[in-house]
Design a protein around this motif. Structure first.
Motif, PDB file in Angstrom:
ATOM      1  N   SER A   1     126.115  25.899  56.891  1.00 46.97           N
ATOM      2  CA  SER A   1     124.907  26.017  55.786  1.00 46.97           C
ATOM      3  C   SER A   1     123.710  25.385  56.445  1.00 46.97           C
ATOM      4  CB  SER A   1     125.261  25.005  54.748  1.00 46.97           C
ATOM      5  OG  SER A   1     126.388  25.328  53.993  1.00 46.97           O
ATOM      6  N   LEU A   2     123.643  24.612  57.399  1.00 50.04           N
ATOM      7  CA  LEU A   2     122.354  23.994  57.935  1.00 50.04           C
ATOM      8  C   LEU A   2     121.878  24.977  58.802  1.00 50.04           C
ATOM      9  CD1 LEU A   2     120.624  21.568  58.292  1.00 50.04           C
ATOM     10  CD2 LEU A   2     121.867  20.690  60.169  1.00 50.04           C
ATOM     11  N   LEU A   3     122.866  25.638  59.573  1.00 47.64           N
ATOM     12  CA  LEU A   3     122.403  26.687  60.638  1.00 47.64           C
ATOM     13  C   LEU A   3     121.740  28.067  59.736  1.00 47.64           C
ATOM     14  CD1 LEU A   3     122.159  27.768  63.478  1.00 47.64           C
ATOM     15  CD2 LEU A   3     124.563  28.733  63.217  1.00 47.64           C
ATOM     16  N   VAL A   4     122.173  28.383  58.650  1.00 44.83           N
ATOM     17  CA  VAL A   4     121.940  29.291  57.875  1.00 44.83           C
ATOM     18  C   VAL A   4     120.422  28.914  57.455  1.00 44.83           C
ATOM     19  CG1 VAL A   4     121.973  30.833  55.863  1.00 44.83           C
ATOM     20  CG2 VAL A   4     124.165  30.512  57.562  1.00 44.83           C
ATOM     21  N   THR A   5     120.387  27.712  56.875  1.00 46.46           N
ATOM     22  CA  THR A   5     119.093  27.399  56.303  1.00 46.46           C
ATOM     23  C   THR A   5     118.003  27.360  57.398  1.00 46.46           C
ATOM     24  OG1 THR A   5     120.179  26.147  54.714  1.00 46.46           O
ATOM     25  CG2 THR A   5     117.985  25.506  55.093  1.00 46.46           C
ATOM     26  N   ALA A   6     118.243  26.887  58.475  1.00 48.70           N
ATOM     27  CA  ALA A   6     117.203  26.737  59.587  1.00 48.70           C
ATOM     28  C   ALA A   6     116.686  28.155  59.834  1.00 48.70           C
ATOM     29  CB  ALA A   6     117.900  26.248  60.781  1.00 48.70           C
ATOM     30  N   VAL A   7     117.752  29.341  59.974  1.00 49.47           N
ATOM     31  CA  VAL A   7     117.377  30.520  60.298  1.00 49.47           C
ATOM     32  C   VAL A   7     116.507  31.437  59.303  1.00 49.47           C
ATOM     33  CG1 VAL A   7     118.066  32.924  60.457  1.00 49.47           C
ATOM     34  CG2 VAL A   7     119.216  30.958  61.767  1.00 49.47           C
ATOM     35  N   LEU A   8     116.633  30.843  58.136  1.00 52.73           N
ATOM     36  CA  LEU A   8     115.921  31.581  56.811  1.00 52.73           C
ATOM     37  C   LEU A   8     114.811  30.877  56.342  1.00 52.73           C
ATOM     38  CD1 LEU A   8     118.998  32.410  54.453  1.00 52.73           C
ATOM     39  CD2 LEU A   8     117.690  33.785  56.146  1.00 52.73           C
ATOM     40  N   ALA A   9     114.591  29.417  56.544  1.00 49.75           N
ATOM     41  CA  ALA A   9     113.546  28.443  56.102  1.00 49.75           C
ATOM     42  C   ALA A   9     112.304  29.152  56.640  1.00 49.75           C
ATOM     43  CB  ALA A   9     113.797  27.229  56.533  1.00 49.75           C
ATOM     44  N   PRO A  10     112.052  29.595  57.996  1.00 53.29           N
ATOM     45  CA  PRO A  10     110.702  30.011  58.498  1.00 53.29           C
ATOM     46  C   PRO A  10     110.564  31.461  57.751  1.00 53.29           C
ATOM     47  CG  PRO A  10     112.050  29.349  60.117  1.00 53.29           C
ATOM     48  CD  PRO A  10     113.007  29.424  58.958  1.00 53.29           C
ATOM     49  N   LEU A  11     111.273  31.957  57.026  1.00 55.06           N
ATOM     50  CA  LEU A  11     111.094  33.189  56.526  1.00 55.06           C
ATOM     51  C   LEU A  11     110.955  33.110  54.973  1.00 55.06           C
ATOM     52  CD1 LEU A  11     113.907  35.629  58.310  1.00 55.06           C
ATOM     53  CD2 LEU A  11     111.395  35.345  58.773  1.00 55.06           C
ATOM     54  N   LEU A  12     111.600  32.001  54.412  1.00 54.05           N
ATOM     55  CA  LEU A  12     111.510  31.798  52.987  1.00 54.05           C
ATOM     56  C   LEU A  12     110.564  30.835  52.737  1.00 54.05           C
ATOM     57  CD1 LEU A  12     115.280  32.303  52.110  1.00 54.05           C
ATOM     58  CD2 LEU A  12     113.430  33.970  51.979  1.00 54.05           C
ATOM     59  N   THR A  13     110.051  29.971  53.468  1.00 56.28           N
ATOM     60  CA  THR A  13     109.310  28.976  53.138  1.00 56.28           C
ATOM     61  C   THR A  13     107.851  29.498  52.671  1.00 56.28           C
ATOM     62  OG1 THR A  13     110.483  27.524  54.831  1.00 56.28           O
ATOM     63  CG2 THR A  13     108.136  26.785  54.033  1.00 56.28           C
ATOM     64  N   PRO A  14     107.157  28.973  51.475  1.00 61.52           N
ATOM     65  CA  PRO A  14     105.901  29.468  51.207  1.00 61.52           C
ATOM     66  C   PRO A  14     104.851  29.268  52.126  1.00 61.52           C
ATOM     67  CG  PRO A  14     107.029  28.432  49.395  1.00 61.52           C
ATOM     68  CD  PRO A  14     107.871  27.895  50.466  1.00 61.52           C
ATOM     69  N   SER A  15     103.733  29.921  52.246  1.00 59.52           N
ATOM     70  CA  SER A  15     102.863  29.880  53.232  1.00 59.52           C
ATOM     71  C   SER A  15     101.919  28.879  53.058  1.00 59.52           C
ATOM     72  CB  SER A  15     101.733  31.027  53.282  1.00 59.52           C
ATOM     73  OG  SER A  15     101.182  31.221  51.850  1.00 59.52           O
ATOM     74  N   ARG A  16     102.005  28.072  52.035  1.00 56.84           N
ATOM     75  CA  ARG A  16     101.122  26.929  51.526  1.00 56.84           C
ATOM     76  C   ARG A  16     101.778  25.877  52.244  1.00 56.84           C
ATOM     77  NH1 ARG A  16     103.034  28.448  46.697  1.00 56.84           N
ATOM     78  NH2 ARG A  16     104.594  27.126  45.667  1.00 56.84           N
ATOM     79  N   TRP A  17     103.157  25.893  52.428  1.00 55.65           N
ATOM     80  CA  TRP A  17     103.792  24.486  52.858  1.00 55.65           C
ATOM     81  C   TRP A  17     103.738  24.542  54.424  1.00 55.65           C
ATOM     82  CZ3 TRP A  17     107.693  20.882  51.063  1.00 55.65           C
ATOM     83  CH2 TRP A  17     107.463  20.706  49.725  1.00 55.65           C
ATOM     84  N   SER A  18     103.724  25.800  55.180  1.00 52.27           N
ATOM     85  CA  SER A  18     103.596  25.914  56.542  1.00 52.27           C
ATOM     86  C   SER A  18     104.437  24.720  57.453  1.00 52.27           C
ATOM     87  CB  SER A  18     102.182  25.739  56.753  1.00 52.27           C
ATOM     88  OG  SER A  18     101.480  24.660  56.495  1.00 52.27           O
ATOM     89  N   LEU A  19     105.556  24.778  57.029  1.00 55.35           N
ATOM     90  CA  LEU A  19     106.253  23.820  57.718  1.00 55.35           C
ATOM     91  C   LEU A  19     106.492  24.189  59.207  1.00 55.35           C
ATOM     92  CD1 LEU A  19     109.258  23.190  55.362  1.00 55.35           C
ATOM     93  CD2 LEU A  19     107.522  21.644  55.569  1.00 55.35           C
ATOM     94  N   PHE A  20     106.674  25.184  59.722  1.00 57.78           N
ATOM     95  CA  PHE A  20     106.805  25.390  61.143  1.00 57.78           C
ATOM     96  C   PHE A  20     105.451  25.935  61.972  1.00 57.78           C
ATOM     97  CE2 PHE A  20     110.669  26.195  58.562  1.00 57.78           C
ATOM     98  CZ  PHE A  20     111.472  25.062  59.300  1.00 57.78           C
ATOM     99  N   SER A  21     104.584  25.138  62.008  1.00 55.37           N
ATOM    100  CA  SER A  21     103.284  25.282  62.467  1.00 55.37           C
ATOM    101  C   SER A  21     103.307  24.921  63.914  1.00 55.37           C
ATOM    102  CB  SER A  21     101.983  24.807  61.569  1.00 55.37           C
ATOM    103  OG  SER A  21     102.312  23.371  61.341  1.00 55.37           O
ATOM    104  N   VAL A  22     102.254  25.122  64.748  1.00 56.47           N
ATOM    105  CA  VAL A  22     102.057  24.513  66.002  1.00 56.47           C
ATOM    106  C   VAL A  22     101.030  23.687  66.026  1.00 56.47           C
ATOM    107  CG1 VAL A  22     102.860  26.734  66.948  1.00 56.47           C
ATOM    108  CG2 VAL A  22     100.523  26.498  66.317  1.00 56.47           C
ATOM    109  N   PRO A  23     100.914  22.641  67.120  1.00 54.47           N
ATOM    110  CA  PRO A  23     100.082  21.649  67.162  1.00 54.47           C
ATOM    111  C   PRO A  23      98.506  22.198  66.934  1.00 54.47           C
ATOM    112  CG  PRO A  23     101.594  21.244  68.913  1.00 54.47           C
ATOM    113  CD  PRO A  23     101.927  22.530  68.237  1.00 54.47           C
ATOM    114  N   ALA A  24      98.071  23.353  67.567  1.00 52.47           N
ATOM    115  CA  ALA A  24      96.783  23.902  67.284  1.00 52.47           C
ATOM    116  C   ALA A  24      96.492  24.236  65.950  1.00 52.47           C
ATOM    117  CB  ALA A  24      96.520  24.852  68.198  1.00 52.47           C
ATOM    118  N   ASP A  25      97.413  24.298  65.012  1.00 54.38           N
ATOM    119  CA  ASP A  25      97.061  25.063  63.860  1.00 54.38           C
ATOM    120  C   ASP A  25      96.488  23.978  62.955  1.00 54.38           C
ATOM    121  OD1 ASP A  25      97.434  26.145  61.203  1.00 54.38           O
ATOM    122  OD2 ASP A  25      99.148  27.255  61.603  1.00 54.38           O
ATOM    123  N   PRO A  26      95.518  24.370  62.063  1.00 62.95           N
ATOM    124  CA  PRO A  26      94.848  23.212  61.246  1.00 62.95           C
ATOM    125  C   PRO A  26      95.700  22.605  60.270  1.00 62.95           C
ATOM    126  CG  PRO A  26      93.422  25.424  61.783  1.00 62.95           C
ATOM    127  CD  PRO A  26      94.805  25.471  62.322  1.00 62.95           C
TER     128      PRO A  26
END
Length: 243
Positions: free
Chosen positions: A167-192
């Motif tokens: 379940s954790l592996l499936v969640t990790a794969v789908l989270a970047p695709l299903l997370t709302p853009s306003r949350w932006s959990l998987f950003s990079v350090p240069a991202d504001p």
């Protein structure tokens, strides 16, 4: 002061303390070290990939490598609460939260040393802020433990690790695709949005730790009142009345 201490050391507490000390060695033997070692080994390999590539390492590659390493260790930690003898140890006069805490106490110091090594494997020029990426790793670990604790509480599962890890592996794969853009959990350090994203990671970590705390408590048994059987008086034999 002495009387207060003496009053606190009740026979029941002394019995629980003695039972907890006696559980240290058996619990250490039942901890799935093989799963943790496999997850930790894969995690170190993932963290070392940017350095082993030989080319220029970008910040995106560095943060992605550490996220993959944290996920690998969390997948191994999903097996931490596996205990085929859970139905036997449930009769021990030690609360479930203490038994689970004892398992975590064995794992957390090696996990801290492992994560330090994983962070240092990433080249300094591509290494994300240590505090922020550690927050992400702690959240992944807490989610794995929350899933395992929930499976133990709800179903009394002896080995919830496989289901929780999948379940954790499936969640990790789908989270970047299903997370709302306003949350932006998987950003990079240069991202504001990096700082805002880790504010959301903090909320997620708090929710996961709260779930762990709730699921580690034994469920309260519902009170079932004893039904009283109504006994009817035996009828006298009609023939016996005339005797």
């Amino acid at each position: 002061m002495t009387a207060t201490r003496a009053a606190g050391n009740t026979p029941a507490r002394e019995a629980r303390r003695g039972a907890l000390l006696q559980l240290v060695r058996p619990v250490a033997r039942t901890v799935p070290w093989w799963a943790l070692a496999a997850g930790g080994g894969l995690g170190l390999l993932a963290a070392a990939l940017p350095r082993l590539s030989g080319g220029e390492v970008t910040p995106w590659a560095g943060v992605t490598a550490l996220r993959a390493a944290a996920l690998c260790f969390a997948l191994g930690a999903a097996f931490l609460l596996d205990d085929p003898a859970r139905q036997t140890t449930a009769a021990v006069p030690v609360r479930r939260v203490l038994r689970h805490a004892l398992r975590c106490a064995f794992v957390l110091p090696p996990a801290a040393a492992w994560w330090t090594a994983a962070v240092l494997l990433v080249p300094a020029e591509a290494r994300p802020p240590a505090g922020d990426i550690t927050l992400e790793a702690a959240t992944a670990l807490a989610l794995a433990l929350a899933g395992a604790a929930f499976a133990v509480r709800s179903r009394g599962a002896g080995r919830p690790g496989q289901v929780v890890a999948a379940s954790l592996l499936v969640t990790a794969v789908l989270a970047p695709l299903l997370t709302p853009s306003r949350w932006s959990l998987f950003s990079v350090p240069a991202d504001p949005r990096w700082a805002d994203a880790h504010g959301h990671w903090t909320l997620l970590l708090g929710a996961a730790l709260l779930a762990v705390a709730v699921c580690c408590v034994e469920p309260v048994r519902r009170f079932q009142p004893v039904r009283r059987l109504r006994t009817r008086p035996a009828r006298a034999d009609k023939g016996g009345l005339g005797a």
